[in-house]
Write a protein that holds these residues in place. Sequence first.
Motif, short mmCIF file in Angstrom:
data_model
loop_
_atom_site.label_atom_id
_atom_site.label_comp_id
_atom_site.label_asym_id
_atom_site.label_seq_id
_atom_site.Cartn_x
_atom_site.Cartn_y
_atom_site.Cartn_z
N VAL B 165 1.18 -1.11 0.37
CA VAL B 165 0.01 0.18 0.15
C VAL B 165 0.36 1.76 -0.21
O VAL B 165 0.49 2.48 -0.49
N ILE B 166 2.11 1.29 1.14
CA ILE B 166 2.80 2.24 0.48
C ILE B 166 3.85 2.39 -0.82
O ILE B 166 3.62 3.65 -0.97
N VAL B 167 4.16 0.88 -1.73
CA VAL B 167 4.54 1.16 -3.16
C VAL B 167 3.47 2.29 -3.65
O VAL B 167 3.78 2.63 -4.59
N LEU B 168 2.02 1.69 -3.71
CA LEU B 168 1.45 2.00 -4.62
C LEU B 168 1.02 3.99 -4.59
O LEU B 168 1.14 4.55 -5.35
N PHE B 169 0.59 3.97 -3.10
CA PHE B 169 1.28 5.22 -3.07
C PHE B 169 2.21 6.37 -3.28
O PHE B 169 1.95 7.42 -4.48
N LEU B 170 3.33 5.89 -3.58
CA LEU B 170 4.39 6.34 -4.13
C LEU B 170 4.61 6.65 -5.81
O LEU B 170 4.14 7.32 -6.59
N VAL B 171 4.60 4.95 -6.09
CA VAL B 171 4.03 4.49 -7.32
C VAL B 171 2.99 5.06 -7.93
O VAL B 171 3.02 6.81 -9.11
N LEU B 172 1.57 5.43 -7.20
CA LEU B 172 0.30 6.40 -7.53
C LEU B 172 1.36 8.30 -7.56
O LEU B 172 0.96 9.37 -8.58
N MET B 173 2.17 8.76 -6.92
CA MET B 173 2.89 10.14 -6.84
C MET B 173 3.62 10.29 -8.54
O MET B 173 3.52 11.10 -8.56
N ILE B 174 4.00 9.22 -8.61
CA ILE B 174 5.28 9.76 -9.62
C ILE B 174 4.50 9.33 -10.99
O ILE B 174 4.39 10.30 -11.96
N TYR B 175 3.11 8.92 -10.77
CA TYR B 175 2.40 8.63 -12.13
C TYR B 175 1.90 9.68 -12.27
O TYR B 175 1.34 10.73 -13.22
N ARG B 176 1.40 10.58 -11.28
CA ARG B 176 0.68 11.31 -11.22
C ARG B 176 1.63 12.46 -11.58
O ARG B 176 1.22 13.75 -12.01
N HIS B 177 2.55 12.73 -11.18
CA HIS B 177 3.86 13.79 -11.68
C HIS B 177 4.04 13.91 -13.09
O HIS B 177 4.33 14.55 -14.03
N LEU B 178 4.12 12.65 -13.18
CA LEU B 178 4.24 11.69 -14.61
C LEU B 178 3.47 12.86 -16.07
O LEU B 178 2.93 12.93 -16.99
N ASP B 179 1.99 12.62 -15.15
CA ASP B 179 1.15 12.67 -15.97
C ASP B 179 -0.06 14.66 -16.52
O ASP B 179 0.49 14.84 -16.98
N ARG B 180 1.30 14.98 -14.77
CA ARG B 180 1.30 16.19 -15.65
C ARG B 180 2.66 17.02 -16.09
O ARG B 180 2.55 18.01 -16.62
N SER B 181 3.94 16.40 -16.24
CA SER B 181 4.78 17.05 -16.78
C SER B 181 5.08 17.10 -17.83
O SER B 181 3.87 16.35 -18.60
N THR B 182 5.74 18.03 -18.39
CA THR B 182 5.76 17.63 -19.65
C THR B 182 5.62 16.19 -20.96
O THR B 182 5.79 16.41 -21.55
N LEU B 183 6.57 15.87 -19.78
CA LEU B 183 6.66 14.40 -20.80
C LEU B 183 5.22 13.68 -20.70
O LEU B 183 4.89 12.88 -22.45
N GLY B 184 4.81 13.59 -19.91
CA GLY B 184 2.98 13.40 -20.25
C GLY B 184 2.40 14.02 -21.28
O GLY B 184 2.02 12.68 -21.71
N THR B 185 2.94 15.05 -20.91
CA THR B 185 1.37 15.93 -22.10
C THR B 185 2.21 15.69 -23.77
O THR B 185 1.46 15.26 -24.77
N MET B 186 3.47 15.11 -23.69
CA MET B 186 4.04 14.99 -25.08
C MET B 186 3.70 13.46 -25.51
O MET B 186 3.82 13.30 -26.45
N PHE B 187 3.84 13.22 -24.59
CA PHE B 187 2.69 11.28 -24.28
C PHE B 187 1.96 11.25 -25.48
O PHE B 187 1.36 10.98 -26.47
N ARG B 188 0.29 12.23 -24.67
CA ARG B 188 -0.59 12.31 -25.20
C ARG B 188 -0.19 12.95 -26.52
O ARG B 188 -1.21 12.79 -27.45
N GLY B 189 0.46 14.27 -26.94
CA GLY B 189 1.19 14.53 -27.91
C GLY B 189 1.03 13.81 -29.48
O GLY B 189 0.41 13.95 -30.48
N LEU B 190 1.97 12.82 -29.13
CA LEU B 190 2.52 12.19 -29.71
C LEU B 190 0.73 11.32 -30.35
O LEU B 190 1.25 11.22 -31.62
N GLN B 191 0.58 10.60 -29.44
CA GLN B 191 -1.27 9.70 -29.32
C GLN B 191 -2.16 10.55 -30.45
O GLN B 191 -2.53 10.35 -31.46
N SER B 192 -1.45 12.23 -29.85
CA SER B 192 -2.59 12.84 -30.87
C SER B 192 -2.94 13.59 -32.51
O SER B 192 -3.60 13.46 -32.98
N ASN B 193 -0.57 13.18 -32.40
CA ASN B 193 -0.56 14.45 -33.47
C ASN B 193 0.94 13.82 -33.85
O ASN B 193 1.61 14.89 -33.41
#
Lengths: 233, 335
Positions: B165-193
């Motif tokens: 559960v602690i691991v999941l918490f940390l992983v979710l924090m990282i995941y949320r950070h990734l989602d908001r980061s420019t890298l996350g936007t790049m991933f979505r941008g890649l899929q979009s166009n």
Amino acid sequence: MSVNDGKKLLHVESIDVSYGKLKVIFDVSLYIDDGEVVVLVGRNGAGKTTLFRTIAGFLKIRKGAIRYREEEINPYKAFEVAQKGIRYIHQDKHVFSTLSVSENLELAGHAIGNKDFGPVFEYFPKIETLLDRRAGNLSGGERQMLLIAMALLGKPDLILMDEPTEGLAPHIITDLATSFKKISKTTTLFIIEQNLPLTAQIADRVYCMREGGIVAEIESKDEIKKMSFEKYL
Amino acid sequence: MWKKTLDRLGPLLVVLLVTVLRYLFPNKISFFTEIAIYTIYVMGNNILYGYLGLVSFGQPFYLGIGGYATALFLAYVGHNPLVALLLGIGSGLVFGIVLGPSFIRLKSSYFALINAALCAIGVFIFERLLIDITRGNDGLWFRSNMSKLPLLDVRLPQSFFLFVVIVLFLVLMIYRHLDRSTLGTMFRGLQSNEEKLKFIGYDTFKIKWVGFTIASCFSTFAGSLYAINFGFVNPSLGENSRAVEVIVATLLGGSGTVYGPFFGAFAFLGIKDIVSRWITRWELVVGILTILVLFRFSKGIWGTIQQYLLGIQKRVSGSNDIRSPKGSRSAGAGS
Ligand SMILES: Nc1ncnc2c1ncn2[C@@H]1O[C@H](COP(=O)(O)OP(=O)(O)O)[C@@H](O)[C@H]1O
Ligand SMILES: [Mg+2]
């Protein structure tokens, strides 16, 4: 216009481009000087888009050379050409439609580490009011503004715009023409345009393209104002 | 407002929910432990499918790699489960970096199939080729080799649950950070166009490679956690016939979102748990679920919840300029 050979921003030298076996660009040569607004006119199917995609590095030439600041750029990949300071704006007005407007801008700026959106909001104040909007839901005019704003965030020296006014309402075209004038003070523009009065209004020089070749180059301001390029279409 | 708050507290809320449920249903502890682990597994696939737009029919392979990296270490080399987990993540890193360049070059349909092929080969390797060290279908047992950590004894289910559960918490924090980061936007941008991304100066090949490698690390990490949870591994962890399950879970939860994988894992394992009491071949249910999700529920659970909350906000604020949930991607036919 000055003809200071060898110091051109962009120099396309006798290029041929093909899609597979189908050759669509034949021995095209042209140049763009720093600070110019050059317009490329020609009918549908003349090969204008193909020429732009080639300059942007997406298509490879069969013969000739494309020099940007005297460097041969065609061997580079499209993203590398962009990194050298050329931005290409598609004819289809596609943005990152599933992303928000601000995410679109973020991506465009991040490519060169530019976080300062202020200057582009000065060109397009409207964009600043649309930041949270999903880019796919913008109108055609808003989308074109966003695309130009995104290109500008990359601080390019040369922007290639493929029919930026296509399908837009007249009053929006007037606004865009004003923006082009402002932008051209800092950035060289090479624009494909079918709207001849607009071309006469913004162009420093006009190239006419037909069936894959450049058939005329008009340099005289008077000739441009008179829309004398019309006869080459 | 609520949306920001919800997003900020998200990882905590998820972890609290799982913990509360675990104490409400004390005899279901292994079920809740598995939800936490499966969420991480779905997160990996979500990076591929939801962010990069790549379908892989071979995710169990990565689960198997992580599981065996951990198991082989604990069975033959060392005793520290944390080191074994790091090895699991490391195996994902290595496989992502090595396989990435040739895999992501492929057309998307080929990408799906090459992973399926790899997965089938993986099962053969675990089961036959390396039978001397993996013990094939008998499985590799190592529970008694695991050492007790200063604060946690991962061999005890209660204690491992807390750890996960602690691991999941940390992983979710990282995941949320990734989602908001420019890298996350790049991933979505890649899929979009993807082409547009190139024209504004991005090396999309590298972006995909990074995404593929991150996805691979999540999946192998989940495999490692599975191994430690069971105290043994066998080739069924990497079973290629189960490749579609994680895709269904991804869709069910809501692809391309931070919390979708949790809801997907919860719903998927929940349905599996309930249904398998009555039906032995519960694959039938996987099939029906897939069809339902594709045709009727393309936003998934989290996407639907978000839409519902947005609707409430819209009525409250009277605003009509609200965009759809960030990055959520519908999977339905014709979209
Ligand atoms: N992807 C393609 N594959 C094959 N032929 C193409 C492709 N794109 C354009 N063409 C052909 O190349 C010619 C020039 O097209 P294009 O450059 O789009 O012209 P324009 O932009 O001037 O309308 C046309 O005959 C068109 O049919
Ligand atoms: Mg065109």
